[in-house]
Scaffold this motif. Structure first.
Motif, PDB file in Angstrom:
ATOM      1  N   UNK A  88       0.814  -1.208   0.000  1.00 58.50           N
ATOM      2  CA  UNK A  88       0.000   0.000   0.000  1.00 58.50           C
ATOM      3  C   UNK A  88       0.846   1.257   0.000  1.00 58.50           C
ATOM      4  N   UNK A  89       2.144   1.090   0.075  1.00 59.64           N
ATOM      5  CA  UNK A  89       3.072   2.217  -0.056  1.00 59.64           C
ATOM      6  C   UNK A  89       4.233   1.717  -0.924  1.00 59.64           C
ATOM      7  N   UNK A  90       4.966   2.670  -1.491  1.00 58.66           N
ATOM      8  CA  UNK A  90       6.119   2.259  -2.306  1.00 58.66           C
ATOM      9  C   UNK A  90       7.122   1.518  -1.422  1.00 58.66           C
ATOM     10  N   UNK A  91       7.237   1.942  -0.186  1.00 57.47           N
ATOM     11  CA  UNK A  91       8.171   1.243   0.706  1.00 57.47           C
ATOM     12  C   UNK A  91       7.790  -0.230   0.861  1.00 57.47           C
ATOM     13  N   UNK A  92       6.501  -0.494   0.995  1.00 57.94           N
ATOM     14  CA  UNK A  92       6.053  -1.891   1.108  1.00 57.94           C
ATOM     15  C   UNK A  92       6.326  -2.651  -0.196  1.00 57.94           C
ATOM     16  N   UNK A  93       6.153  -1.975  -1.331  1.00 58.83           N
ATOM     17  CA  UNK A  93       6.398  -2.633  -2.630  1.00 58.83           C
ATOM     18  C   UNK A  93       7.878  -2.987  -2.775  1.00 58.83           C
ATOM     19  N   UNK A  94       8.735  -2.089  -2.352  1.00 62.74           N
ATOM     20  CA  UNK A  94      10.182  -2.345  -2.433  1.00 62.74           C
ATOM     21  C   UNK A  94      10.547  -3.503  -1.504  1.00 62.74           C
TER      22      UNK A  94
END
Ligand code: AP5
Length: 228
Positions: A88-94
């Protein structure tokens, strides 16, 4: 298959996730459901998360990552999964990409289920869920046969604490600011696909199914960066 479902609150991620899981025999993992279970059980994590959920805010990345990390260790995830509500955030995607790279795997499809904000509010405010088994209904589009009672298990149907119109509006705002960049993240790496989520549930699933079957037939390498 490793697939993530994206889309506004109420887009139909949970509904489609269940259909895909039933057809393809891989687990449908909803971080929202895992968090609500933790809240209902009164665990320390649930107590911490509750304040965020009821306001329609995201829980902190560290907590969300910890929840997902634990779930992905379970044996049923070995053959793939459908993630609903993560990242749900780019940090989580990374984080997810880095985690998967350790086992030489990757998210293959990021599927954006597209609906308008007005439709999202209509769906969320009329959604009812079973207090026992979590089955999802809608007062207009997908009604239970018995009044206020789940068709599957007979449990009482309730409204989620974060499904009021006011909280739903905040969730839409949070999505646009914090989660929409994730759509771009997957687009940049050629893994983003989309379907029209405003069609009837069966038609949306037919489109999703056709995408997944085409993907399975052509394989990861051929479709990376391919058709949308
Ligand atoms: P979560 O549970 O993930 O909520 P959400 O993303 O807001 O999505 P929804 O569950 O509201 O909708 P959906 O897209 O699954 O739609 P559904 O299929 O139910 O997250 C809740 C909270 O947990 C977040 O706000 C946050 O606080 C926290 N959280 C979770 N993950 C997190 C993370 N990774 N990081 C940080 N915080 C996190 O359908 C909606 C309704 O429409 C239903 O009534 C359904 O019957 C109906 N419907 C579905 N499809 C159709 C259709 N095609 N036509 C007509 N009706 C339809």
């Amino acid at each position: 298959m490793r697939l993530v479902l994206l889309g506004l609150p109420g887009a139909g991620k949970g509904t489609q996730g269940e259909h895909i899981a039933a057809k393809y025999g891989i687990p449908h993992i909803s971080t929202g459901s895992l968090i609500r279970e933790a809240v209902a059980s009164g665990t320390p994590l649930g107590r911490e998360a509750n304040g965020y959920i009821t306001k329609g805010e995201l829980i902190p990345d560290e907590l969300a990552i910890r929840i997902l990390h634990e779930r992905l260790k379970e044996p049923d995830c070995a053959g793939g999964w459908i993630l609903d509500g993560f990242p749900r955030t780019v940090r989580q995607a990374v984080f997810l990409d880095e985690q998967l790279a350790q086992s030489s795997s990757a998210v293959q499809i990021a599927l954006d289920i597209r609906i308008s904000p007005d439709e999202a509010i209509r769906r969320i405010s009329q959604r009812r869920v079973c207090s026992q088994c979590g089955a999802v209904y809608h007062l207009t589009y997908y009604r239970a046969k018995g009044k206020g009672v789940c068709d599957k298990c007979g449990g009482d149907l309730i409204q989620r604490a974060d499904d009021t119109v006011e909280t739903a509006r905040n969730r839409l705002e949070v999505y646009l600011v914090q989660t929409h960049p994730v759509v771009h993240y997957y687009a940049q790496s050629g893994r983003l696909y989309s379907v029209d989520g405003e069609a009837p549930i069966e038609k949306v699933f037919a489109d999703v199914d056709s995408l997944i079957s085409g993907f399975a037939a052509h394989g990861v390498q051929e479709t990376a960066g391919g058709a949308r």
